[in-house]
Design an enzyme around this catalytic site. Sequence first.
Site, PDB file in Angstrom:
ATOM      1  N   LYS A 227     -22.087 -34.701 -20.421  1.00 24.63           N
ATOM      2  CA  LYS A 227     -23.453 -34.711 -19.907  1.00 24.63           C
ATOM      3  C   LYS A 227     -24.238 -35.896 -20.468  1.00 24.63           C
ATOM      4  CE  LYS A 227     -23.728 -30.049 -18.274  1.00 24.63           C
ATOM      5  NZ  LYS A 227     -24.443 -28.761 -18.220  1.00 24.63           N
ATOM      6  N   ARG A 262     -16.910 -24.862 -21.832  1.00 18.58           N
ATOM      7  CA  ARG A 262     -16.608 -25.369 -20.480  1.00 18.58           C
ATOM      8  C   ARG A 262     -16.444 -26.884 -20.582  1.00 18.58           C
ATOM      9  NH1 ARG A 262     -19.325 -27.212 -15.808  1.00 18.58           N
ATOM     10  NH2 ARG A 262     -18.463 -26.381 -13.859  1.00 18.58           N
TER      11      ARG A 262
END
Length: 282
Positions: A227, A262
């Site tokens: 991210k 994740r």
Amino acid sequence: MPDHPTQSPIPHWAGLPLTAPLVMGILNLTPDSFSDGGAHPDPAAAIAHGLAMRASGAAIIDIGGESTRPGATPVPPDIEAARIIPIIRALAEAGVVVSVDTRNAPTMAAALDAGAAIINDVSALRHDERSAKLLAERGGPVILMHMRGTPATMNCQAHYADLLTEVTDELAARRDAAIAAGIAPAAIALDPGFGFAKIAHQNITLLRGLDRLCALGHPILVGVSRKRFIGDIAQVAEPAARDPASLAAALFAARHGAAILRVHDVAGTVQALRVSQALEPA
């Protein structure tokens, strides 16, 4: 020393033991996901990648057919389902535990019929009013994620007087709504929603404050892989080059109570967790 041991106080979830963090491999079947959009152009490539992640140690493969990156265009449920159902069916038949990243009730139903075991909803069952009833009837596990607004509007809603308190309270409210709809408390896992209505420094504060979320009494999923805020810290612009930085954040999350990680880099995460756990005091 970590604030929380790697072993979760919750013994199992979705039929999987939580004696150590579970690794969830990401399988996006979208042309526009922020990191790996278009990486699996046909079903055979997608199935092969899912099986490879399972072989590398992923406990769960999370399949998505709609990008929810900031500003993403919504995908009609029929197109979303067409992208993912053949891959879900093939992986489930191969014994893979499949999670489906969707916020649409028709897609959820089709995915469960095809063999999916887990529903992962970034809207925490807000987007489609039929979702909670469907999942209560089906009885399977669900991941509820914190987000304000929608992918198109969430960046405008990252305003908090007390980030940790507000995220915890809002996520608890979605948990309570799911339970009120008939979803079993033991079926619920929670995701703080890193990058969803949170800007860079807020994501860092949220990651440092995982203990507040662990106190809600459900498995906590942490999804920070590749991210933007991870890239900002590491000074790496290209998402696909952020795996080492993502791994550092994943290990931090595991040491502070995360039950599910994740990730894109399954093999690297599994190896790092094994070494980290072996080095922890008995």
